[in-house]
Design an enzyme around this catalytic site. Structure first.
Site, PDB file in Angstrom:
ATOM      1  CB  CYS A   2      -0.874   0.020   1.245  1.00 13.95           C
ATOM      2  SG  CYS A   2      -1.882  -1.456   1.404  1.00 13.95           S
ATOM      3  N   GLY A  28      -1.154   0.819  -4.801  1.00 15.29           N
ATOM      4  CA  GLY A  28      -2.425   0.206  -4.431  1.00 15.29           C
ATOM      5  C   GLY A  28      -3.555   0.796  -5.240  1.00 15.29           C
ATOM      6  CG  ASN A 102       3.289  -0.329   2.775  1.00 16.99           C
ATOM      7  OD1 ASN A 102       4.367   0.102   2.390  1.00 16.99           O
ATOM      8  ND2 ASN A 102       2.765  -1.415   2.250  1.00 16.99           N
ATOM      9  N   GLY A 103       2.069  -2.919   4.746  1.00 12.02           N
ATOM     10  CA  GLY A 103       2.785  -4.103   5.193  1.00 12.02           C
ATOM     11  C   GLY A 103       1.814  -5.216   5.488  1.00 12.02           C
ATOM     12  CE1 TYR A 259       4.890  -4.350 -10.948  1.00 12.84           C
ATOM     13  CE2 TYR A 259       4.276  -4.927  -8.692  1.00 12.84           C
ATOM     14  CZ  TYR A 259       3.911  -4.555  -9.978  1.00 12.84           C
ATOM     15  OH  TYR A 259       2.596  -4.363 -10.290  1.00 12.84           O
ATOM     16  CG  ASP A 368       9.340  -5.860 -13.191  1.00 15.97           C
ATOM     17  OD1 ASP A 368       8.665  -5.307 -14.070  1.00 15.97           O
ATOM     18  OD2 ASP A 368       8.832  -6.518 -12.264  1.00 15.97           O
TER      19      ASP A 368
HETATM   20  O1  LIG Z   1       4.313 -12.821 -13.828  1.00 17.34           O
HETATM   21  P1  LIG Z   1       3.199 -11.913 -13.460  1.00 17.34           P
HETATM   22  O2  LIG Z   1       2.319 -12.534 -12.414  1.00 17.34           O
HETATM   23  O3  LIG Z   1       2.433 -11.438 -14.643  1.00 17.34           O
HETATM   24  O4  LIG Z   1       3.796 -10.673 -12.694  1.00 17.34           O
HETATM   25  C1  LIG Z   1       4.899  -9.937 -13.127  1.00 17.34           C
HETATM   26  C2  LIG Z   1       4.498  -8.794 -14.023  1.00 17.34           C
HETATM   27  O5  LIG Z   1       3.560  -7.914 -13.333  1.00 17.34           O
HETATM   28  C3  LIG Z   1       4.141  -6.635 -13.177  1.00 17.34           C
HETATM   29  O6  LIG Z   1       3.663  -5.733 -14.166  1.00 17.34           O
HETATM   30  P2  LIG Z   1       2.432  -4.725 -13.924  1.00 17.34           P
HETATM   31  O7  LIG Z   1       1.559  -4.770 -15.108  1.00 17.34           O
HETATM   32  O8  LIG Z   1       1.758  -5.025 -12.625  1.00 17.34           O
HETATM   33  O9  LIG Z   1       3.056  -3.280 -13.725  1.00 17.34           O
HETATM   34  P3  LIG Z   1       4.081  -2.379 -14.555  1.00 17.34           P
HETATM   35  O10 LIG Z   1       3.288  -1.666 -15.618  1.00 17.34           O
HETATM   36  O11 LIG Z   1       4.604  -1.440 -13.514  1.00 17.34           O
HETATM   37  O12 LIG Z   1       5.153  -3.212 -15.147  1.00 17.34           O
HETATM   38  C4  LIG Z   1       5.620  -6.832 -13.355  1.00 17.34           C
HETATM   39  O13 LIG Z   1       6.241  -5.657 -13.822  1.00 17.34           O
HETATM   40  C5  LIG Z   1       5.682  -7.929 -14.382  1.00 17.34           C
HETATM   41  O14 LIG Z   1       5.502  -7.403 -15.674  1.00 17.34           O
HETATM   42  N1  LIG Z   2      -0.272  -4.103   0.890  1.00 14.66           N
HETATM   43  C1  LIG Z   2      -0.404  -3.590   2.071  1.00 14.66           C
HETATM   44  O1  LIG Z   2       0.454  -2.914   2.598  1.00 14.66           O
HETATM   45  C2  LIG Z   2      -1.704  -3.955   2.740  1.00 14.66           C
HETATM   46  C3  LIG Z   2      -1.905  -3.494   4.160  1.00 14.66           C
HETATM   47  C4  LIG Z   2      -2.858  -4.394   4.922  1.00 14.66           C
HETATM   48  N2  LIG Z   2      -2.207  -5.652   5.261  1.00 14.66           N
HETATM   49  C5  LIG Z   2      -4.126  -4.642   4.131  1.00 14.66           C
HETATM   50  O2  LIG Z   2      -4.357  -5.731   3.678  1.00 14.66           O
HETATM   51  O3  LIG Z   2      -4.885  -3.737   3.930  1.00 14.66           O
HETATM   52 MG   LIG Z   3       5.244  -5.239 -15.677  1.00 18.51          MG
END
Ligand SMILES: O=P(O)(O)OC[C@H]1O[C@H](OP(=O)(O)OP(=O)(O)O)[C@H](O)[C@@H]1O
Ligand SMILES: NC(=O)CC[C@H](N)C(=O)O
Ligand SMILES: [Mg+2]
Length: 510
Positions: A2, A28, A102-103, A259, A368
Site C-alpha cells: 500500500c 495500491g 503498509n505491510g 517492482y 522486471d
Molecule cells: O508474472 P506476473 O504474475 O504477470 O507478474 C509480473 C508482471 O507484473 C508486473 O507488471 P504490472 O503490469 O503489474 O506493472 P508495470 O506496468 O509497472 O510493469 C511486473 O512488472 C511484471 O511485468
Molecule cells: N499491501 C499492504 O500494505 C496492505 C496493508 C494491509 N495488510 C491490508 O491488507 O490492507
Molecule cells: Mg510489468
C-alpha cells in the site's frame, strides 16, 4: 503493497493528500482513503477504486483541517478486497485514533485472539491493520494518564507495539487532539520517508511511503524513518522522535526495488532507478553466459517497470533497444489487481505489439520479474503472433518461488510459475525459446551497490524462502495457502472487481 501518507501543515491539507495519493497510486489500486483532523475532530472519506474515482469535490470539501493521513490499498495475503478493509481505520478509544498501514502482520491471528480475550477490544474485519490499530490503542490507553498524553507515552506505546506485533509495518496515525505519529517495524521492511517544508508560519512535515510524494508536493527530503523508530509531530508542528526497539536492523524488502516503487523514488538512500540500472548490468552478464552467440536482433522491455533494466542491458550488450509494446496509459498495474481473470484480461488490454519490431527478428523481452507468469505468457504469444523468429525472455529478478508474507500478494506456491519447474520448463510453459533469470546474489549486489554499500542485507524471502522475522513455519505457509485457496476467499477477491467504485464510506468522526 500500500501507499501511506501523513502531513502536518499550516494550511488545509486535503488537496495535498489527494495529490500525494495520486503519485502513490502505483502502490495500491483497490481502495483509497483520507482522514483529516481539526484538533479533536476527525473527518474521513474512503472507498473502493482509484483515487480519482473515490474523491469527488463534495468529499474533498468535507475534509477540513491542517493535519491528515491518506492510504491507497493493495490487499495482502489473508485479506480480501472489501470496503470494510479499506483504510485508514478508526477506533474511538483512547482519544480517537485513525491509522494507515503498509505491510502485513504475520501474527495477526494471535493478536486478534488476544484482543478478544484479554484486551476486550472488538475487531470487525479480517484486516491485520485493524488489529495493529487496536494494539496501538490498547498500549496507549494503558499508559495515558487521564486525558493527558505526551511524546514519551506515545513512544512507550510504540515500543510495546514492537513487542507484540510481528511482520512488516510502516504506519501513519493521527491521535485526535494531539498530532501525527509515524513508525516503522524493527527491520524497516516497508519504506517510510520524512520531508519538510518551511513556511512563514513554521515548518510543515510530510511522511510518505516514497520520496516521490515529497517531490511532487514541494517538500524536501529530510531522511528515512529508521527501522523501529517512531516520530511524533504535534498539530502545532513540533517534531520529536525516538528509537523504540532495542535491536533495530535494517533489512528492507528487495521487491520494492525490483517492482513496487517508482523509479524516481529514493528509498533508504537507494535510488530505485539506479538499482534497476545495475540489475540490467548484471542481467546482461547472465544473458551473455546463456546465449553466448548473442543471436538477438533487438531488446524489448515489457512496460512499465522493466524499462530501466532493459535499457541498461541493451547498452551493456551493445544491442538495439526498441519499444516493441505500447502500453495503454489508462490501464493500471496488472500484478496488483485482485483475481487472476482480471489480471489476464488486463495484460491484453494493456500491452499491444508494434509489428515491425518483431517481424522476422530474434527478440529478447525483458521484464522486471516473472511471478505468476500471466504477463509472460501473453506477451511471448503476442511476440510470436507479430512474427518473431525467436523469443527469449529475461527477468531482472530471480525466480519467485516462495510466498511473500510482508505485504505483497504472492500467497500460494501453486500460483507461482517457478514452483517445481526448471528454467527450461518455465520457458516451455510461457512459450519462450529460453528464459534467463537474474541470480539472487547479483540482484542483492545491484541493490547493495546502489546503496553505496551501506545496506548489506535485504528481505529476499520470495526468492530464497528465508523469512527475516523468524516466525514463518511451514505450518504458517500451509494455513495461508489453505485460506487463500478456499472458495470463499477466491470469490471475494474476484467479485470485488464488480464492486469497484460502488462502496464509499464517509464519516465525520468526533
Ligand atoms: O508474472 P506476473 O504474475 O504477470 O507478474 C509480473 C508482471 O507484473 C508486473 O507488471 P504490472 O503490469 O503489474 O506493472 P508495470 O506496468 O509497472 O510493469 C511486473 O512488472 C511484471 O511485468
Ligand atoms: N499491501 C499492504 O500494505 C496492505 C496493508 C494491509 N495488510 C491490508 O491488507 O490492507
Ligand atoms: Mg510489468
Amino acid at each position: 503493497m500500500c501507499g501511506i501518507l501523513g502531513i502536518v501543515a499550516k494550511t488545509p491539507v486535503n488537496q495535498l493528500l489527494y495529490d500525494g495519493l495520486l503519485v502513490l497510486q502505483h502502490r495500491g489500486q483497490d481502495a483509497a482513503g483520507i482522514v483529516t483532523a481539526e484538533e479533536q475532530r476527525l473527518h474521513m472519506h474512503k472507498g473502493q477504486g482509484l483515487v480519482r474515482d473515490v474523491f469527488r469535490t463534495r468529499n474533498m470539501r468535507s475534509l477540513w483541517g491542517n493535519t491528515g493521513i491518506g492510504h491507497v490499498r493493495y490487499p495482502t495475503a489473508g485479506s480480501a478486497s472489501s470496503l470494510a478493509e479499506s483504510q485508514p481505520f478508526y477506533v474511538n478509544s483512547p482519544f480517537g485514533i485513525v491509522l494507515a498501514h503498509n505491510g502485513n502482520l504475520t501474527n495477526d491471528a494471535k493478536l486478534k485472539d488476544e484482543m478478544y480475550r484479554t484486551d476486550l477490544r472488538h475487531i470487525n474485519t479480517n484486516s491485520d491493520s485493524e488489529a495493529l490499530l487496536n494494539v496501538f490503542a490498547h498500549e496507549l490507553q494503558n499508559r495515558a494518564q487521564g486525558f493527558k498524553l505526551d511524546a514519551d507515552i506515545i513512544f512507550e506505546a510504540v515500543a510495546a507495539v514492537h513487542k507484540r506485533v510481528k511482520g512488516a509495518y510502516a504506519v501513519v496515525a493521527i491521535i485526535a487532539g494531539y498530532g501525527l505519529v509515524a513508525f516503522r517495524d524493527p527491520h524497516g521492511i516497508r519504506p517510510l520517508t520524512l520531508g519538510s517544508h518551511e513556511t512563514e508560519a513554521g515548518t510543515e512535515y510530510l511522511v510518505a511511503s516514497e520520496s516521490v510524494a515529497l517531490d511532487t508536493l514541494g517538500f524536501k527530503r529530510v531522511r528515512d524513518i529508521d527501522p523501529g523508530e517512531a516520530v511524533y509531530i504535534s498539530f502545532a508542528g513540533e517534531l520529536s522522535n525516538r528509537q523504540c526497539h532495542p535491536t533495530p536492523n535494517l533489512v528492507p524488502c528487495i521487491f520494492e526495488h525490483v517492482y513496487f516503487a517508482r523509479p524516481d523514488s529514493v528509498i533508504d538512500g537507494i535510488s530505485v532507478y539506479e538499482a534497476r540500472l545495475k540489475m540490467g548490468d548484471y542481467l546482461a552478464e547472465r544473458v551473455q553466459k546463456i546465449i553466448p552467440d548473442l543471436d538477438i536482433d533487438v531488446v524489448i522491455p515489457i512496460p512499465d517497470t522493466s524499462r530501466a533494466s532493459a535499457l541498461q542491458l541493451a547498452i551493456k550488450l551493445n544491442l538495439p533497444y526498441r519499444e516493441g509494446f505500447i502500453k495503454n496509459r489508462y490501464i493500471g498495474r496488472t500484478f496488483i489487481m485482485p483475481g487472476q481473470a482480471s489480471r489476464k484480461k488486463s495484460v491484453r488490454q494493456k500491452l499491444n505489439p508494434i509489428g515491425v519490431e518483431f517481424a522476422g527478428r530474434s527478440v529478447l523481452l525483458v521484464d522486471d520479474s516473472i511471478v505468476r507468469g500471466t504477463t509472460s505468457k501473453e506477451i511471448v504469444q503476442m511476440a510470436r503472433e507479430a512474427g518473431a523468429r525467436k523469443v527469449y525472455l529475461a527477468s531482472a529478478a530471480p525466480p519467485v518461488k516462495f510466498p511473500h508474507v510482508y505485504g505483497i500478494d504472492m500467497p500460494t506456491r501453486a500460483e507461482l510459475i517457478a514452483t517445481g519447474r526448471t528454467d527450461q520448463q518455465i520457458a516451455e510453459e510461457v512459450g519462450a525459446d529460453a528464459v534467463i533469470y537474474q541470480e539472487l546474489t547479483d540482484l542483492i549486489s545491484a541493490c547493495r551497490e546502489a546503496s553505496g554499500g551501506r545496506i548489506q542485507e535485504f528481505e529476499t524471502s520470495c526468492f530464497d524462502g528465508k523469512y527475516i522475522t523468524g516466525d514463518i513455519t511451514d505450518d504458517y505457509l500451509d494455513q495461508l495457502e489453505a485460506k487463500r485457496l478456499s472458495p470463499l476467499s477466491t470469490k471475494s477477491s474476484d467479485s470485488a472487481l464488480h464492486d469497484l467504485n460502488i462502496g464509499i464510506a464517509e464519516q465525520n468522526l468526533v
